[in-house]
Motif scaffolding. Structure first.
Motif, PDB file in Angstrom:
ATOM      1  N   VAL A 280       0.838  -1.198   0.000  1.00 21.43           N
ATOM      2  CA  VAL A 280       0.000   0.000   0.000  1.00 21.43           C
ATOM      3  C   VAL A 280       0.877   1.254   0.000  1.00 21.43           C
ATOM      4  N   ALA A 281       1.969   1.246   0.770  1.00 21.88           N
ATOM      5  CA  ALA A 281       2.889   2.395   0.779  1.00 21.88           C
ATOM      6  C   ALA A 281       3.507   2.593  -0.601  1.00 21.88           C
ATOM      7  N   ALA A 282       3.848   1.479  -1.278  1.00 20.83           N
ATOM      8  CA  ALA A 282       4.413   1.592  -2.626  1.00 20.83           C
ATOM      9  C   ALA A 282       3.385   2.142  -3.610  1.00 20.83           C
ATOM     10  N   LEU A 283       2.128   1.724  -3.479  1.00 22.28           N
ATOM     11  CA  LEU A 283       1.071   2.265  -4.334  1.00 22.28           C
ATOM     12  C   LEU A 283       0.899   3.763  -4.103  1.00 22.28           C
ATOM     13  N   ARG A 284       0.988   4.164  -2.843  1.00 27.27           N
ATOM     14  CA  ARG A 284       0.877   5.592  -2.518  1.00 27.27           C
ATOM     15  C   ARG A 284       1.984   6.377  -3.198  1.00 27.27           C
ATOM     16  N   ASP A 285       3.207   5.904  -3.088  1.00 31.06           N
ATOM     17  CA  ASP A 285       4.347   6.641  -3.628  1.00 31.06           C
ATOM     18  C   ASP A 285       4.441   6.550  -5.148  1.00 31.06           C
ATOM     19  N   ALA A 286       3.903   5.438  -5.707  1.00 29.81           N
ATOM     20  CA  ALA A 286       3.928   5.291  -7.164  1.00 29.81           C
ATOM     21  C   ALA A 286       2.883   6.173  -7.823  1.00 29.81           C
ATOM     22  N   GLY A 287       1.777   6.432  -7.106  1.00 29.59           N
ATOM     23  CA  GLY A 287       0.740   7.303  -7.630  1.00 29.59           C
ATOM     24  C   GLY A 287      -0.311   6.571  -8.442  1.00 29.59           C
ATOM     25  N   LEU A 288      -1.392   6.205  -7.781  1.00 34.61           N
ATOM     26  CA  LEU A 288      -2.506   5.570  -8.480  1.00 34.61           C
ATOM     27  C   LEU A 288      -3.313   6.621  -9.246  1.00 34.61           C
ATOM     28  N   VAL A 289      -3.824   6.234 -10.396  1.00 29.87           N
ATOM     29  CA  VAL A 289      -4.693   7.130 -11.167  1.00 29.87           C
ATOM     30  C   VAL A 289      -5.952   7.419 -10.354  1.00 29.87           C
ATOM     31  N   ALA A 290      -6.420   8.644 -10.387  1.00 28.12           N
ATOM     32  CA  ALA A 290      -7.640   9.012  -9.671  1.00 28.12           C
ATOM     33  C   ALA A 290      -8.795   8.110 -10.087  1.00 28.12           C
ATOM     34  N   GLY A 291      -9.575   7.698  -9.106  1.00 28.16           N
ATOM     35  CA  GLY A 291     -10.699   6.804  -9.373  1.00 28.16           C
ATOM     36  C   GLY A 291     -10.358   5.334  -9.241  1.00 28.16           C
ATOM     37  N   SER A 292      -9.101   5.021  -8.929  1.00 25.89           N
ATOM     38  CA  SER A 292      -8.693   3.624  -8.766  1.00 25.89           C
ATOM     39  C   SER A 292      -9.200   3.068  -7.443  1.00 25.89           C
ATOM     40  N   ARG A 293      -9.198   1.742  -7.319  1.00 26.26           N
ATOM     41  CA  ARG A 293      -9.664   1.055  -6.117  1.00 26.26           C
ATOM     42  C   ARG A 293      -8.627   0.036  -5.668  1.00 26.26           C
ATOM     43  N   ILE A 294      -8.614  -0.237  -4.361  1.00 24.81           N
ATOM     44  CA  ILE A 294      -7.689  -1.220  -3.795  1.00 24.81           C
ATOM     45  C   ILE A 294      -8.505  -2.323  -3.135  1.00 24.81           C
ATOM     46  N   VAL A 295      -8.157  -3.569  -3.444  1.00 28.00           N
ATOM     47  CA  VAL A 295      -8.857  -4.727  -2.911  1.00 28.00           C
ATOM     48  C   VAL A 295      -7.894  -5.520  -2.035  1.00 28.00           C
ATOM     49  N   LEU A 296      -8.319  -5.827  -0.812  1.00 24.70           N
ATOM     50  CA  LEU A 296      -7.473  -6.571   0.111  1.00 24.70           C
ATOM     51  C   LEU A 296      -8.198  -7.823   0.582  1.00 24.70           C
ATOM     52  N   GLU A 297      -7.473  -8.938   0.612  1.00 23.90           N
ATOM     53  CA  GLU A 297      -8.011 -10.194   1.136  1.00 23.90           C
ATOM     54  C   GLU A 297      -7.903 -10.196   2.661  1.00 23.90           C
ATOM     55  N   LYS A 298      -8.572 -11.167   3.264  1.00 25.54           N
ATOM     56  CA  LYS A 298      -8.497 -11.324   4.715  1.00 25.54           C
ATOM     57  C   LYS A 298      -7.232 -12.103   5.072  1.00 25.54           C
ATOM     58  N   PRO A 299      -6.785 -12.056   6.330  1.00 22.01           N
ATOM     59  CA  PRO A 299      -7.285 -11.157   7.366  1.00 22.01           C
ATOM     60  C   PRO A 299      -6.727  -9.759   7.174  1.00 22.01           C
ATOM     61  N   PHE A 300      -7.513  -8.766   7.582  1.00 26.07           N
ATOM     62  CA  PHE A 300      -7.121  -7.366   7.443  1.00 26.07           C
ATOM     63  C   PHE A 300      -6.317  -6.986   8.689  1.00 26.07           C
ATOM     64  N   GLY A 301      -4.997  -7.039   8.574  1.00 27.94           N
ATOM     65  CA  GLY A 301      -4.136  -6.816   9.728  1.00 27.94           C
ATOM     66  C   GLY A 301      -3.956  -8.099  10.522  1.00 27.94           C
ATOM     67  N   GLU A 302      -3.188  -7.985  11.595  1.00 33.93           N
ATOM     68  CA  GLU A 302      -2.917  -9.131  12.454  1.00 33.93           C
ATOM     69  C   GLU A 302      -3.510  -8.952  13.848  1.00 33.93           C
ATOM     70  N   ASP A 303      -3.909  -7.741  14.158  1.00 29.96           N
ATOM     71  CA  ASP A 303      -4.541  -7.422  15.434  1.00 29.96           C
ATOM     72  C   ASP A 303      -5.152  -6.027  15.301  1.00 29.96           C
ATOM     73  N   LEU A 304      -5.704  -5.515  16.388  1.00 27.30           N
ATOM     74  CA  LEU A 304      -6.373  -4.219  16.313  1.00 27.30           C
ATOM     75  C   LEU A 304      -5.411  -3.108  15.926  1.00 27.30           C
ATOM     76  N   ASP A 305      -4.239  -3.065  16.532  1.00 27.76           N
ATOM     77  CA  ASP A 305      -3.288  -1.983  16.247  1.00 27.76           C
ATOM     78  C   ASP A 305      -2.865  -1.985  14.776  1.00 27.76           C
ATOM     79  N   SER A 306      -2.572  -3.170  14.233  1.00 23.79           N
ATOM     80  CA  SER A 306      -2.129  -3.231  12.840  1.00 23.79           C
ATOM     81  C   SER A 306      -3.276  -2.893  11.887  1.00 23.79           C
TER      82      SER A 306
END
Length: 456
Positions: A116-142
């Motif tokens: 996600v950090a690399a996508l941020r720095d690479a610059g996604l075209v406006a209107g793009s979407r990001i899809v993430l599989e589970k599990p989302f993080g490893e705990d509440l803090d992450s």
């Protein structure tokens, strides 16, 4: 509709078994045309032709329904990019193209922040979407940190935290059955329902997934996401609509109503176990700790059970039992709604009436209602079971999810605060288990699991 899909982790099991067949199904159904562009990204040192051959082989193996022309229409134009998913230069090359893209992270969760950090720095075209599989993080803090990072790349409406369980026909039928039937909705509360079991037990063992599973375990792999999502649909208040905001608001209400577990609660209301050597059908299964790629020192569980209660007007007094296990003697994948006994049974019947149970079979998909009717003799009772099978879905679960992503429909996606709330629910369990307050017991592969857990 977005016409570009970029899949990171493209040579993995998720793409092979689910995403490629889903895309072929979408093409066969007319949802995708020649304008659709598929870019597959991985670290494997492959050429475009290498990937095409591999993709065609995977479709031949895992997709038995889509016509050959639809499969070829997906694999032949596909672009393959060798890249490190956390390298900004590589990622920029992978996502280049005309117009916005849906970027699917079919990657281990530990890689999400770097990608996600690399996508941020690479610059996604406006209107793009990001899809993430589970599990989302490893705990509440992450999970909180990952949500914050995503907000730096795309707006919340463009983040799809997918859970294919939500697109399964029978899971959808849970909503339809209770909300569209006058006979059920008045009974859908603690006055009539004693317990709800949400169960995903399977005879499959590790099946070569140690790289992911040994770092997650049954609690994170199944309970924290899939089973809690089903709980939300079973227990939610009727939404004003099935639109994105209404549906997600009611789901998070359920999670917020889960009574926090104390250490004593975790000891009394949870179980964890892992399978020992045994036999399933005609095959011998080694102990989990002896499977290739497993680190026994992690003490990863392959069986998890958590009993929850909801502090709400509708559900006070009903228990919700969430259970999952691997390498068991039989598959049991269902939601079982157990109704309370009748308040009074007239004298003269020769036996007690069996409790009514409404079952939503998740795999295979089915619905059964166990009632009590007249027996063969005078004043006798006997079980009466009504069975129905839902119509076959027009798309596989991942096909439904991908279509929603491409169209920007986030109703079946998990909102950021919902992902965090799911971790909050299970944080006391994770803490108590890590402190060994609940013993990690063993059960033989091919058995019913640890003692005293099998439902009827």
């Amino acid at each position: 509709m977005i016409n570009r899909l970029v899949v990171f982790g493209a040579t993995g099991d998720l793409n092979a078994r689910y995403l490629l067949p889903a895309l072929a199904a979408l093409r066969a159904a007319g949802h995708l045309d020649d304008r659709f562009q598929l870019t597959c990204v991985d670290r494997a040192d492959w050429t475009r032709d290498d990937f095409r051959r591999w993709a065609a082989e995977q479709l031949d193996r895992h997709d038995l329904s889509s016509p050959a022309a639809a499969r070829k229409a997906i694999t032949e134009p596909a672009r393959y990019v060798r890249a490190d998913a956390t390298d900004v230069t590589d990622v920029a090359s992978a996502i280049e193209g005309d117009g916005p893209a849906a970027v699917y992270l079919a990657l281990p969760p530990a890689v999400f922040p770097g990608t996600v950090a690399a996508l941020r720095d690479a610059g996604l075209v406006a209107g793009s979407r990001i899809v993430l599989e589970k599990p989302f993080g490893e705990d509440l803090d992450s999970a909180v940190a990952l949500n914050r990072l995503l907000s730096e790349v795309v707006p919340e409406q463009a983040v799809f935290r997918v859970d294919h369980f939500l697109a399964m026909t029978t899971v959808q039928n849970v909503l339809g059955s209770r909300l569209a039937n006058r006979v059920l909705e008045p009974l859908w509360n603690s006055a009539h329902i004693a317990e709800v079991e949400i169960v995903w037990e399977e005879s499959l063992a590790l099946e070569g997934r140690a790289g992911y599973y040994d770092g997650a375990g049954a609690l994170k792999d199944m309970v924290q996401n899939h089973l809690l999502q089903v709980l939300c649909l079973v227990a939610m208040e009727p939404p004003l609509s099935l639109g994105e905001r209404d549906l997600r608001d009611r789901k998070i209400d359920v999670l917020r109503s889960v009574r926090p577990l104390t250490d004593d609660d975790v000891v009394r209301r949870t179980r964890r176990a892992r399978y020992a050597a045994g036999r399933i059908g005609d095959r011998d299964v080694p102990a989990y700790a002896e499977e290739d790629g497993v680190d026994p020192r992690r003490r990863t569980e392959t069986f998890a059970e958590v009993v929850l209660e909801l502090d709400s007007w509708r559900w006070s007094g009903t228990t919700f039992r969430l259970r999952t296990g691997k390498a068991l003697g039989r598959d049991r994948k269902e939601v079982a709604v157990r109704f309370r006994p009748v308040p009074h049974l007239p004298s003269g019947f020769g036996e007690e009436a069996s409790p009514n149970v409404l079952r939503f079979g998740l795999e295979p998909e089915s619905m059964t209602l166990a009632l009590t009717g007249a027996g063969a003799g005078a004043h006798t009772l006997a079980p009466l079971v009504l069975t129905a099978r839902p119509a076959a879905p027009d798309l596989p679960a991942y096909g439904r999810l991908l279509l929603d992503v491409l169209h920007g429909n986030a109703a079946l996606s998990i909102r950021g605060d919902e992902a965090e709330e799911s971790w909050r629910v299970l944080a006391p369990v994770m803490s108590a288990w890590s402190g060994n307050l609940v013993p990690l017991v063993e059960y033989p592969a091919g058995s019913d699991g640890p003692a005293a857990v099998r439902g009827s």
